[in-house]
Design a protein around this motif. Structure first.
Motif, short mmCIF file in Angstrom:
data_model
loop_
_atom_site.label_atom_id
_atom_site.label_comp_id
_atom_site.label_asym_id
_atom_site.label_seq_id
_atom_site.Cartn_x
_atom_site.Cartn_y
_atom_site.Cartn_z
N ARG A 509 32.73 62.81 25.79
CA ARG A 509 32.08 61.51 26.04
C ARG A 509 31.81 61.41 27.55
N PRO A 510 30.56 61.09 27.95
CA PRO A 510 30.24 61.07 29.38
C PRO A 510 31.17 60.17 30.17
N ALA A 511 31.61 60.66 31.33
CA ALA A 511 32.58 59.93 32.15
C ALA A 511 32.08 58.55 32.56
N LYS A 512 30.74 58.42 32.75
CA LYS A 512 30.21 57.12 33.17
C LYS A 512 30.36 56.07 32.09
N PHE A 513 30.66 56.51 30.86
CA PHE A 513 30.89 55.57 29.76
C PHE A 513 32.36 55.55 29.35
N MET A 514 33.23 55.90 30.29
CA MET A 514 34.68 55.87 30.06
C MET A 514 35.35 55.18 31.25
N LYS A 515 34.91 53.99 31.55
CA LYS A 515 35.43 53.26 32.71
C LYS A 515 36.59 52.34 32.37
N LYS A 516 36.74 52.02 31.08
CA LYS A 516 37.76 51.04 30.69
C LYS A 516 38.68 51.61 29.61
N GLN A 517 39.96 51.35 29.76
CA GLN A 517 40.93 51.73 28.73
C GLN A 517 40.95 50.70 27.61
N VAL A 518 41.35 51.13 26.44
CA VAL A 518 41.59 50.19 25.35
C VAL A 518 42.75 49.29 25.77
N ALA A 519 42.58 47.99 25.62
CA ALA A 519 43.57 47.01 26.09
C ALA A 519 44.95 47.23 25.46
N ALA A 520 45.98 46.92 26.24
CA ALA A 520 47.35 47.10 25.77
C ALA A 520 47.77 46.01 24.78
N ASN A 521 47.05 44.89 24.81
CA ASN A 521 47.40 43.77 23.93
C ASN A 521 46.21 43.38 23.06
N GLY A 522 46.54 42.84 21.88
CA GLY A 522 45.52 42.42 20.94
C GLY A 522 44.86 41.11 21.33
N PRO A 523 43.95 40.63 20.52
CA PRO A 523 43.67 41.13 19.17
C PRO A 523 42.81 42.40 19.20
N TYR A 524 42.85 43.10 18.05
CA TYR A 524 42.02 44.29 17.86
C TYR A 524 41.16 44.10 16.62
N TYR A 525 40.02 44.74 16.63
CA TYR A 525 39.07 44.63 15.52
C TYR A 525 38.70 46.04 15.06
N ILE A 526 38.44 46.18 13.78
CA ILE A 526 37.94 47.44 13.24
C ILE A 526 36.71 47.13 12.39
N VAL A 527 35.63 47.87 12.64
CA VAL A 527 34.35 47.68 11.95
C VAL A 527 33.94 48.99 11.31
#
Length: 605
Positions: A509-527
């Motif tokens: 995945r291109p580095a320019k589109f990997m600037k943010k980590q998945v948050a440590a706290n919810g809520p979380y969604y799945i689609v």
């Protein structure tokens, strides 16, 4: 007096019990709201003691060029006929039902008889027949048909444009809003001077898996640039040059831009250009058959929704009726088992009319199958393509399989992601933290999904169509979606390490589109994500003049075609912006060829 009442569905409102005799009301102004395609549709109705005097639709988010047609026409019809038993606008059924629901509520509030007013009125069986004469008849008012009408009129020909729906636009009115601009002045002015027809050809052959009709592809790549230059000057189309090129893995060079305001902006500009051209447009008038005399197409027969029979004499006819994705009887191969998300008007009438007089077809089992669909009803999908971009490019959304593992880069080509979906049993899943989900929501309206839709699906908690779930923890969200939660937690931790290092060691995945980590706290969604299609890739065969040929490859005199109806240029797959560019390029060229054929053989009055 003004009263307000909110209704959930048209069916609820239209089943209300009667309260008084028909055409008897408590005079005044009443307001109600019903759910449309884009959210609330507020309606205000004014009554005298024995009539509906005015129906007004308030501020709303219904689709311009589609839902807006129902908003413009349906209130007038209700007042003119003093009835709720009027036909909704084809193709805008959700908006139509919302308006009728809200008006029915107002009737009830005013003490009127909803049941009596809802009786369907009989059509006038004495509608007249009309014969019209023109230089060129164009069947289908999508991007190809409207482009052809604008160009033929510019070249001095009298044009009649037929459209079976009550509005123009076709599939182009609800597409992704992008267009290929290779070879145009705008592309060069934006600093891209190393693109070429040869490079675009290589990209399309790779993307279309060498199944392309090279004649059509050559016609396309060598004429798309001049078409864009013409469209953005004479035809008044507007590209969003400020936003620049969109990121598309299928194209090796930056050559795709969005229209200003996307598909909605293009629809408005098409309408203005067609009106300016002087083209006679007959909406709600489906063509029924081609008129053939001495082996030459000399016109078309059509019947309007009001019953009027038209015989349109024209020495040149251009078919631009789009695809056949909504006609299950015409589907073959993998298309039979893919979710359909296209317009209901894509029924293949143009293909059928052409085949009825011996036209040759090719690639009828091929379609553009995308990976990013949600099954909103059995067999029916809606797209999340632009929402996915928002979640992946500027946020931390990731895509996993049922086992909770990433299996492909989220920014890979649509074709590769689709193949991976098929490999994974036909379904992948997007995990979104709260910021990613909010970004996801901002782009849903482009493909006709509202926040209210998402809220409704979330409320189903994974037990209906489609799978859209929310929970405070990754494991809990995964359980609702049927995904391995323990493995998904590991996948998230691994992805976050890649973000820290600036390199996706698994899938690139291109580095320019990997600037943010998945948050440590919810809520979380799945689609959920499933394969879907709208565009059929096969169609009638033409020569390099867009003149339809018969099964012996001989031109059928007087018959031209353009757009999705013409198969071949893109093989078994179309890259982003490709279908719109092909529709407009082929529409312009078909018009020029039709005009040239008339100039060589002047019409005899």
């Amino acid at each position: 007096m003004i009263r307000r009442l909110t209704f959930i569905s048209a069916l609820t409102a239209l089943s209300l019990a009667s309260f008084a005799q028909a055409a008897t009301f408590n005079p005044g102004t009443y307001t109600a709201v019903a759910k449309g395609n884009g959210g609330d549709v507020p309606v205000t109705v004014t009554f005298s003691n024995n009539s509906i005097q005015k129906v007004e639709v308030g501020q709303n988010k219904e689709t311009p060029g589609i839902g807006s047609v129902a908003i413009e026409n349906l209130p007038k019809s209700i007042v003119a006929k003093q009835s709720l038993g009027v036909e909704g606008v084809a193709g805008a059924s959700i908006t139509s039902k919302a308006i009728l629901a809200a008006v029915a509520s107002c009737v009830k509030q005013a003490g009127g008889n909803v049941d009596e007013l809802s009786k369907v009125q009989k059509k006038d069986a004495s509608a007249p027949a009309q014969t019209l004469n023109t230089d060129i008849a164009i069947v289908g008012a999508g991007a190809a048909g409207q482009t052809a009408a604008i160009r033929a009129s510019e070249l001095g020909k009298k044009v009649i444009l037929l459209e079976k729906m009550p509005f123009a636009g076709g599939a182009a009115a609800v597409n992704g809003g992008t267009v290929v601009i290779q070879g145009s002045k705008i592309q060069k002015d934006a600093g891209i001077t190393d693109d070429s027809p040869a490079i675009m050809t290589e990209d399309y052959i790779k993307n279309g898996h060498n199944l392309n009709d090279r004649r059509m592809l050559s016609l396309y790549v060598n004429n798309v640039g001049p078409m864009v230059d013409w469209a953005t000057t004479y035809a008044g189309m507007q590209l969003n040059t400020k936003a620049g090129f969109t990121n598309e893995a299928e194209h090796s060079k930056p050559r795709v831009m969005r229209w200003v305001d996307g598909a909605q902006g293009a629809t408005r500009n098409f309408k203005a250009a067609v009106e300016k051209s002087g083209t006679k447009v007959l909406l709600g008038t489906p063509a029924k058959e081609l008129i053939v005399k001495d082996g030459k197409v000399v016109g078309v027969k059509a019947q309007a929704t009001d019953g009027t029979l038209y015989t349109i004499n024209a020495p040149a006819v251009i078919l631009t009726t789009g695809g056949f994705g909504a006609n299950k009887d015409m589907l073959a191969g993998n298309l039979k088992n893919s979710l359909y998300y296209g317009v209901k008007s894509s029924n293949g009438e143009g293909h059928q009319m052409a085949m009825a007089i011996g036209a040759k077809t090719q690639m009828m089992d091929l379609g553009k199958i995308y990976p990013n669909g949600m099954e909103v009803a059995p067999g029916i999908a809606k797209s999340t393509i632009w929402s996915n971009k928002a979640a992946f490019e500027d946020n931390s959304g990731i895509m996993v399989n049922k086992a909770g593992k990433r299996v492909i880069s989220e920014l890979d080509t649509n074709h590769n992601i689709k193949n991976e979906e098929v490999k994974q049993g036909g379904k992948l899943f997007i995990l979104l933290d709260e910021p990613s989900y909010q970004a996801f929501l901002t782009k849903l309206n482009i493909t006709g999904i509202s926040k209210e839709d998402m809220d409704k699906w979330l409320a189903q908690d994974g037990k209906g169509y489609p799978i859209v779930v929310k929970a405070d923890s990754i494991e809990a969200a995964a359980k609702k979606a049927g995904v391995d939660g323990a493995e998904l937690v590991k996948t998230v931790a691994k992805y976050n390490r890649y973000v820290q290092s600036g390199k996706d060691a698994d899938f690139g995945r291109p580095a320019k589109f990997m600037k943010k980590q998945v948050a440590a706290n919810g809520p979380y969604y799945i689609v959920e994500q499933q394969p879907r299609f709208a565009t059929t890739m096969g169609g009638v065969v033409t020569n390099d003049k867009l003149n339809v040929v018969d099964k012996n490859n001989k031109p059928i005199k007087g018959l031209f075609a353009a757009g999705e109806l013409v198969g071949g240029a893109m093989g078994d797959d179309s890259p982003p912006g490709g279908n719109m560019a092909w529709a407009m390029t082929s529409g312009k060229l078909a018009a020029e060829s039709a005009v040239n054929s008339l100039n060589k053989s002047p019409r005899k009055d």
